[in-house]
Design a protein around this motif. Structure first.
Motif, PDB file in Angstrom:
ATOM      1  N   GLY A   7      28.210  37.903 -14.324  1.00  0.00           N
ATOM      2  CA  GLY A   7      27.445  37.410 -13.188  1.00  0.00           C
ATOM      3  C   GLY A   7      25.957  37.574 -13.354  1.00  0.00           C
ATOM      4  O   GLY A   7      25.172  36.825 -12.760  1.00  0.00           O
ATOM      5  N   ALA A   8      25.534  38.529 -14.166  1.00  0.00           N
ATOM      6  CA  ALA A   8      24.105  38.777 -14.352  1.00  0.00           C
ATOM      7  C   ALA A   8      23.470  37.812 -15.334  1.00  0.00           C
ATOM      8  O   ALA A   8      22.248  37.697 -15.379  1.00  0.00           O
ATOM      9  CB  ALA A   8      23.889  40.212 -14.835  1.00  0.00           C
ATOM     10  N   THR A   9      24.270  37.117 -16.135  1.00  0.00           N
ATOM     11  CA  THR A   9      23.709  36.294 -17.212  1.00  0.00           C
ATOM     12  C   THR A   9      24.234  34.866 -17.236  1.00  0.00           C
ATOM     13  O   THR A   9      23.901  34.120 -18.155  1.00  0.00           O
ATOM     14  CB  THR A   9      24.009  36.946 -18.574  1.00  0.00           C
ATOM     15  N   THR A  10      25.057  34.471 -16.274  1.00  0.00           N
ATOM     16  CA  THR A  10      25.593  33.109 -16.280  1.00  0.00           C
ATOM     17  C   THR A  10      25.550  32.512 -14.881  1.00  0.00           C
ATOM     18  O   THR A  10      25.372  33.218 -13.891  1.00  0.00           O
ATOM     19  CB  THR A  10      27.061  33.073 -16.761  1.00  0.00           C
ATOM     20  N   ASN A  11      25.738  31.204 -14.824  1.00  0.00           N
ATOM     21  CA  ASN A  11      25.920  30.501 -13.559  1.00  0.00           C
ATOM     22  C   ASN A  11      27.391  30.196 -13.308  1.00  0.00           C
ATOM     23  O   ASN A  11      27.725  29.368 -12.457  1.00  0.00           O
ATOM     24  CB  ASN A  11      25.109  29.193 -13.540  1.00  0.00           C
ATOM     25  N   LEU A  12      28.270  30.847 -14.068  1.00  0.00           N
ATOM     26  CA  LEU A  12      29.701  30.667 -13.884  1.00  0.00           C
ATOM     27  C   LEU A  12      30.158  31.381 -12.619  1.00  0.00           C
ATOM     28  O   LEU A  12      29.568  32.373 -12.202  1.00  0.00           O
ATOM     29  CB  LEU A  12      30.471  31.188 -15.091  1.00  0.00           C
ATOM     30  N   THR A  13      31.214  30.879 -12.016  1.00  0.00           N
ATOM     31  CA  THR A  13      31.789  31.490 -10.820  1.00  0.00           C
ATOM     32  C   THR A  13      33.297  31.511 -10.968  1.00  0.00           C
ATOM     33  O   THR A  13      33.851  30.983 -11.933  1.00  0.00           O
ATOM     34  CB  THR A  13      31.406  30.699  -9.555  1.00  0.00           C
ATOM     35  N   ASP A  14      33.987  32.094  -9.976  1.00  0.00           N
ATOM     36  CA  ASP A  14      35.450  32.067  -9.987  1.00  0.00           C
ATOM     37  C   ASP A  14      35.960  30.631  -9.912  1.00  0.00           C
ATOM     38  O   ASP A  14      37.004  30.297 -10.471  1.00  0.00           O
ATOM     39  CB  ASP A  14      36.001  32.869  -8.804  1.00  0.00           C
TER      40      ASP A  14
END
Length: 618
Positions: free
Chosen positions: A31-38
């Motif tokens: 979460g600190a280094t990507t724009n990915l989500t669940d």
């Protein structure tokens, strides 16, 4: 050699920038280094690092097959660079996965027999990548062993059985290059129609062969330019001559598939996905085909380099698109890779680019010594006094590279936002109850994104009997019967509290004292607490098999899948119908819909889907 020095300096800067992001990723999470989500778990890293990386390394099996199986000896001078590129490419995929996987310390688990999943395409890809990386190591090791006389016996053995390794490499590459496409066959409702196809494995393998030819062309010309060598235009011309026929084959299969499935109309819709489709197809197939048929490029260095670059760019873009970038949004925020995601990928590529240059500097990758026009830079032994001599010109380059790495790492740490260092947590998506019609059909669409499942409720009751109701309605809220799933499984993905300890203990809620549930003198925990059924006798209906041991209800999606698949597994054995537990049993590309106008007052057709599905105004 100024070109090589400058290139190495740039690569070290990219590695330093990625180092800062990598440290942050492992200390503070994805979460600190990507724009990915669940909701959007696959993004740039999967599309580029994994799928693109595996495809970029296809030149290894393509060239070795041409030389050692088809006996095309004219390609022999580029075998070593092709195998080295493939070997480093697969190592880059493995390293890239350590950043992408949430728990990278579990990457070794597929090796253990009790973790094998024989029906999983991802398991097959994992095993083939491991085996093929080992095969590539065996193919390349004879090159560095030339510098070590004591290893002559091992080298002779590897050379003697080279053909065996080549054949194994072709087999393994054929398997996993196509199986990467198989990963998306279970996602017809998520992958955009311009990219989804039941023949994705064929498309992936064909494009991998094309990419192998183009990647070898690009690598050959880039290394020739860097080291001021005579470009191998005569060999690359023949490679690209073969590539045009592979490109025609791929283009024909892709277009015919779209026509047969009735999806070609999507290629002319006014959308950004359409633009991406034509961009990748033009770069990887249309432009190379037109240029190679209309012009003689056998001795044109720049044209060959440009065609190689376009082919590599187009196919890698295809992998990124399929891997997640063009997935249907399903009412979710649009995904744009964070700069830190790109920095990690660039660092991985740059790191293995440095290893590639190191191999050229110290081994006979081109099967003859590198002719260096600069007298102050000579080929250095891997170990020895020359490697630490402070007055050596190469040592000055090491200092510059080290400073570039440190400076880029410092910039990377400075660019990382302090707010992003702390995990944002899972996004809460409240689940909605299923909706039904007078015909006994329930529309299960917990987050109301129009990608639900029509569940024939009355059909199941008639087939299984009313006593089976407790299988789904296995727990009731107080003073309620047949409570719906979303009453307890209140979030789509995140487990929720099904008990409410604070409510029971608060004066505004149950007003219960601790001793009413916990025996005095014992540690207050859920294991020693009184069972819920002691007070709520109607909590678990008669005949239900559920045991209240946990106070957390699974996410709605996981709960529904466990329930439906568990029942279908039992029935598949009883009825001898192995297809029952499969995804397509419930999830169809053309979904049914609720036709009661009172329950479905308006309809819409999601972008890229020819579906009629209900969207209910709650």
């Amino acid at each position: 050699m100024d070109r090589v020095k400058t290139t190495k300096l740039i690569l070290w800067m990219l590695v330093g920038l990625g180092f800062a992001v990598g440290v942050t990723r492992f200390f503070f999470g994805l979460g600190a280094t990507t724009n990915l989500t669940d909701a959007i778990p696959w993004g740039f890293w999967i599309g580029f690092d994994v799928m693109g990386g595996v495809a970029l390394a296809a030149g290894g099996f393509v060239i070795t097959a041409a030389v050692y199986v088809m006996r095309r000896e004219e390609f022999h001078p580029i075998v070593r660079p092709a195998v080295l590129t493939a070997f480093l490419g697969y190592l880059a995929v493995i390293v890239g996965l350590t950043f992408d996987v949430g728990l990278p310390w579990n990457l070794w688990r597929p090796i253990l027999p009790w973790n094998w999943q024989f029906h999983s395409a991802l398991f097959e890809v994992a095993m083939c990548v491991m085996f093929y990386t080992t095969v590539l190591a065996a193919e390349f090791l004879p090159v560095p062993m030339e510098s070590f006389g004591k290893l002559a016996t091992i080298r002779n053995f590897l050379v003697k059985y080279r053909l065996v390794f080549v054949i194994l490499g072709i087999m393994l590459s054929t398997l996993h290059q196509s199986s990467l496409g198989s990963l998306f066959l279970i996602m017809p409702y998520r992958v955009h129609p311009l990219w989804y196809s039941p023949i994705l494995p064929i498309l992936f393998f064909t494009s991998a062969v094309l990419l192998g030819l183009m990647m070898v062309s690009l690598e050959s010309h880039c290394s020739s330019w860097l080291y001021r060598r005579e470009p191998e235009t005569h060999i690359i011309g023949k490679l690209q001559g073969a590539a045009k026929w592979v490109a025609m084959l791929y283009l024909g299969i892709r277009l015919v598939d779209l026509i047969v499935r009735g999806k070609l109309v999507n290629a002319f819709e006014p959308s950004w996905q359409t633009a991406m489709f034509w961009l990748e197809l033009s770069c990887m197939a249309i432009i190379p085909i037109v240029v190679l048929f209309l012009f003689d490029v056998r001795d044109k260095f720049k044209t060959q380099w440009l065609l190689g670059f376009l082919g590599v760019f187009g196919i890698v873009l295809n992998r990124i698109n399929v891997g997640g970038f063009t997935h249907l949004d399903r009412n979710m925020p649009f995904y744009i890779p964070a700069w830190s995601e790109i920095a990690i990928s660039a660092a991985v590529v740059a790191g293995f680019g440095l290893i590639f240059l190191f191999a050229i500097d110290h081994f006979n990758i081109w099967e003859e010594p590198v002719e260096d026009p600069d007298e102050d830079v000579k080929r250095k032994p891997i170990f020895g006094v020359d490697a630490v001599w402070l007055g050596n010109a190469a040592m000055s380059a090491r200092v510059k590279n080290s400073m570039a790495f440190v400076l880029a790492a410092a910039i990377g740490f400075a660019l990382l936002s302090q707010d992003d260092i702390f995990a944002k947590g899972s996004e809460l998506i409240p689940a909605r109850p299923a909706r039904g019609d007078v015909h006994g059909v329930l529309w299960i669409d917990g987050n109301v994104d129009s990608y639900g499942v029509s569940f024939k409720h009355q059909f199941h009751v008639d087939k299984l009997g009313e006593k089976s109701c407790v299988r789904c309605h296995h727990m009731n809220l107080p003073r309620d019967t047949n409570s719906t799933c979303s009453n307890c499984h209140r979030d789509m993905y995140v487990p929720t509290d099904a008990f409410g300890h604070e409510w029971h203990a608060s004066s505004e809620g149950g007003k219960l004292a601790c001793f009413e549930c916990h025996t005095e003198g014992q540690i207050k925990s859920k294991e020693t607490a009184k069972q819920c059924t002691a007070c709520h006798q109607d909590l678990v209906p008669q005949g239900a098999t559920i045991q209240v041991k946990q106070y957390l209800a699974l996410g709605y999606t996981e709960a529904m899948h466990q329930m439906c698949i568990g029942c279908h597994v039992e029935k598949s054995k009883e009825l001898n119908r192995p297809e029952l537990p499969r995804c397509a049993t419930c999830h169809h590309e053309n979904q049914d819909y609720i036709d009661d106008p009172k329950l479905a007052p308006r309809y819409r057709e999601p972008a890229g889907k020819r579906l009629i599905v209900p969207v209910i105004n709650d």
